[in-house]
Design an enzyme around this catalytic site. Sequence first.
Site, PDB file in Angstrom:
ATOM      1  CD  GLU A   1      -4.223  -6.132   2.655  1.00  0.00           C
ATOM      2  OE1 GLU A   1      -4.920  -5.464   3.446  1.00  0.00           O
ATOM      3  OE2 GLU A   1      -3.015  -5.940   2.494  1.00  0.00           O
TER       4      GLU A   1
ATOM      5  CD  GLU B   1      -3.146  -0.871   2.125  1.00  0.00           C
ATOM      6  OE1 GLU B   1      -2.902  -0.239   3.162  1.00  0.00           O
ATOM      7  OE2 GLU B   1      -4.244  -1.403   1.899  1.00  0.00           O
TER       8      GLU B   1
HETATM    9  C1  GLA Z   1      -4.188  -2.643   4.835  1.00  0.00           C
HETATM   10  C2  GLA Z   1      -2.823  -3.275   4.938  1.00  0.00           C
HETATM   11  C3  GLA Z   1      -2.781  -4.478   5.805  1.00  0.00           C
HETATM   12  C4  GLA Z   1      -3.650  -4.298   7.020  1.00  0.00           C
HETATM   13  C5  GLA Z   1      -5.049  -3.964   6.600  1.00  0.00           C
HETATM   14  C6  GLA Z   1      -6.009  -3.826   7.756  1.00  0.00           C
HETATM   15  O1  GLA Z   1      -4.903  -3.037   3.747  1.00  0.00           O
HETATM   16  O2  GLA Z   1      -2.269  -3.584   3.693  1.00  0.00           O
HETATM   17  O3  GLA Z   1      -1.436  -4.705   6.169  1.00  0.00           O
HETATM   18  O4  GLA Z   1      -3.129  -3.294   7.809  1.00  0.00           O
HETATM   19  O5  GLA Z   1      -5.022  -2.727   5.934  1.00  0.00           O
HETATM   20  O6  GLA Z   1      -7.307  -3.492   7.309  1.00  0.00           O
END
Ligand code: GLA
Length: 678
Positions: free
Chosen positions: A307, A150
Site C-alpha cells: 500500500e 496490519e
Molecule cells: C492502512 C490500512 C488500509 C488503510 C490505509 C489508509 O495501511 O491497511 O486499510 O486504512 O492504512 O492509509
Amino acid sequence: MLTEKLPKIWYGGDYNPEQWDEATMEEDLRMFKLAGIDVVTINVFSWARSQRDEHMFDFTWLDKIIKRLAQDNIRVCLATSTGAHPAWMAKKYPDVLRVDYNGRKRKFGGRHNSCPNSPTYRKYSVMMAAKLAERYQEEPMLSAWHISNEYGGYCYCDTCEHQFREWLEQRYGTIQKLNTAWNTSFWGHTFYEWDEIVVPNALSEEWDGNRTNFQGISLDYRRFQSDSLLECYRLEYEQLKIVTPNIPITTNLMGTYPELDYFKWAKYMDIVSWDNYPSMDTPLSFTSMSHDLMRGLKSGQPFMLMEQTPSQQNWQAYNGLKRPGVMRLWSYQAVAHGADTVMFFQLRRSIGACEKYHGAVIEHVGHEHTRVFRECAELGKELQLLGDQVMNSRARNRVAIIFDWDNRWALELSSGPSVALNYVDEVHKYYDALYQLNIGTDIVSVDEDLTAYDVVIAPVMYMVKPGFAKRIEEFVGNGGTFVSTFFSGIVNENDLVTLGGYPGELRNVLGIWAEEIDALYPGQSNHIRMTEEVGSLHGSYSCGILCDIIHAEHAEVLAEYGDDFYRGTPVLTRNHYGQGKAYYVASSPEQAFLQGLLEQLCTEQGIQPLLHTPSGVEVSERVKGDKSYLFILNHNEDERSFDIGATPNRELLTGRFISNEVHLAGRDVLILERSSFV
Ligand code: GLA
Ligand code: ZN
C-alpha cells in the site's frame, strides 16, 4: 516467486467493489485498463459480508467479483478478511473483544480489534481462511494471499493473562528462573505461583505506555503479544498452505512499527509486504531505510509494496498532496530498494466513513480526467514496458546496520538515563549518513550471517543476546569494521545488567570501559574534538543526548570531549582486533561527523559510493546475474546534473544509451542497466 504469477512489476491495490453497484465496477474495470492495473487486493474487511453468523456463509458476492476480474485478466491478491471481526461475533462472544491498556473492556468498534488469544477469534479466523482456500484454490487469477491486515495492538484481557503465564512457563520452566530473570527481589515482587503474575499495564507495573517498574515483565509481555498475533497469522497460514501450496502468502507490515518483532514474523511469511505512508516531511532517507528494513527481514529477498497512497492520506494531522511526479518517484524509490510490486490504498474512494478523504486512483468525481489518475496511468504504462527486468534482483551491499526489536523494547522501557534517546532515530542517523554518501546499506537482524559485509554498525546495542558478542569478535577478527555507540553492551536478553563494566560483553572487542553515562538536557551539547586524523574529519563537532565517559583500554583515542568535567576524555576510539577494527562512538554526534566517519571507514574497506550526485539525488542498486540496475532518483523540484561515466548505459525507461554528463529533471527517475562486474 511473483514473476510466476505475473512477469512484470505488479500494479494495483486495495479495491472494495462490495461498497458499490455493478455498473460502478464496470466503470472501474474500464479505468483499470487505462491505468495498466493488473492486480487488486480484495476482501480485506469483508468478514461480516461473508459470514452472517456462526453457520451462515455466503461467498456468492465474492465469486461474482473474482469472476468478473478474471474476465479482464486482473490478478487477485486475496485477503482473508480477519483484520476486523463482525459485530455479531462481538455481541455473542465477548471474548473476541480486547481489554485495553487501562484495563477497560472494549465494545464492538474499529478494526484490528480482536484479542489474539480469543478462542472464538482463532476458531473463526482459521475457519474463514480454510473456507476461502477451499473455494478459490482452482481460481487461476488467485496470485497471493493477504492474511488479515496490519496486525498490531496489544490486549490485556483475562485470556491473555492466562496465556501469558503459560508462555512464561514455556520460556522459564520454573518460577525461580523467572524471578531471577525479572530480578523480582527488587521491591519484594517475588512470585511463588504462576497465577500471581498479572499483565503489565496501567493497572499494575506500567504507565504512559512505555514506563514500567519492571523491565523484565514488560519486555516479556511485548514478546508474548507479538508471538500471540503471530500465532493467529500462522494458524491461518497453515490452512492456506495445505490447500494452495503454490500461492505466496503474506501479511502487510508497517516498516518500523514498534509493537511486533518483524524479524521473527518474516520467518513465517513467503514474501514480506508493507504499507508505506510517509508524511510530506518524513526524511527521504527514513523512507529508504524503512524499505531496506523490510528487505532485510528475509535477508534481502524482494518484497511487495502493498500500500501507498496515490495522493494524500486522511489520518495524519495535515494530509498534503503528493506533488506532481512524487507518486511516481516514491514508487520507484520502493522498487529501487527491493519492491517487486507497486500497489495503492485505494483504487476507488469510498463515500462514507473515515477513509472517504483518503487518496485513490479513482476519485469521487468518478472519471479518469484527474491529475492523480493521469499520473497513475502513466506509471502503469511504464511498468508494463519495464516488464520483469528488475524483478527478483537483489542488493549487494557491503555495509549493514543491525536492527533489533528486543533491543528497541528494552531501550524504550528503560528508566533512565534519558527520555530523549530514541532507538529508531539513532539507527536512522547512521543510515542517513550512508544514504547521503550514496553507499547502499542493508538493515539486518542480530542473527544475520555477517560474512558478506565489511562494515557492520550496531547503534545503541544496549542488549547483547547470547552469542552475539562472539560473532562480532569473529567478524572483526576476520577483517571486518565494527561500529558501536554509547549505551551499548549494557544488559543481557532479560534486561539484566552484565556486571564488570560497560560495554559488558562488547568490552573485549571494543577495547574500552565506559565508567559513567551522562544525560544531556534539551539544548545542551558537548563537543567531539578530533585528536587524530580520520579521513576528512577535523576540528570539532557537536554531540548530545548521552555521553559515555570512557577509558581506552586497548583502543586508540581518535577524538575527545571538548567540554565539561570529562573534557579531554575519549569520545571516539578504534580498537585493532585480529585483522579488523572496532570503533566506539561514545555520544550521539551531528550528521557531518557521522558522514565523515562512515566515509572514511568505507574507504578503508574499499567501499565506494555508487555514484557521486548532488544533494537530493538518491542512488541505489539492484543486481541480477550479470546485470546491475542503478536507480537514480532526483528528489529535488528542479533539474540536477551529474556524471555517470564514459561507458554508455542503457536507460531502462526510455531505451536510450546514455553516458557522461546527465541532466535529470526535477522528480525524475533514471534506471541504468550496466554490467554487474563494474
Ligand atoms: C492502512 C490500512 C488500509 C488503510 C490505509 C489508509 O495501511 O491497511 O486499510 O486504512 O492504512 O492509509
Ligand atoms: Zn486478550
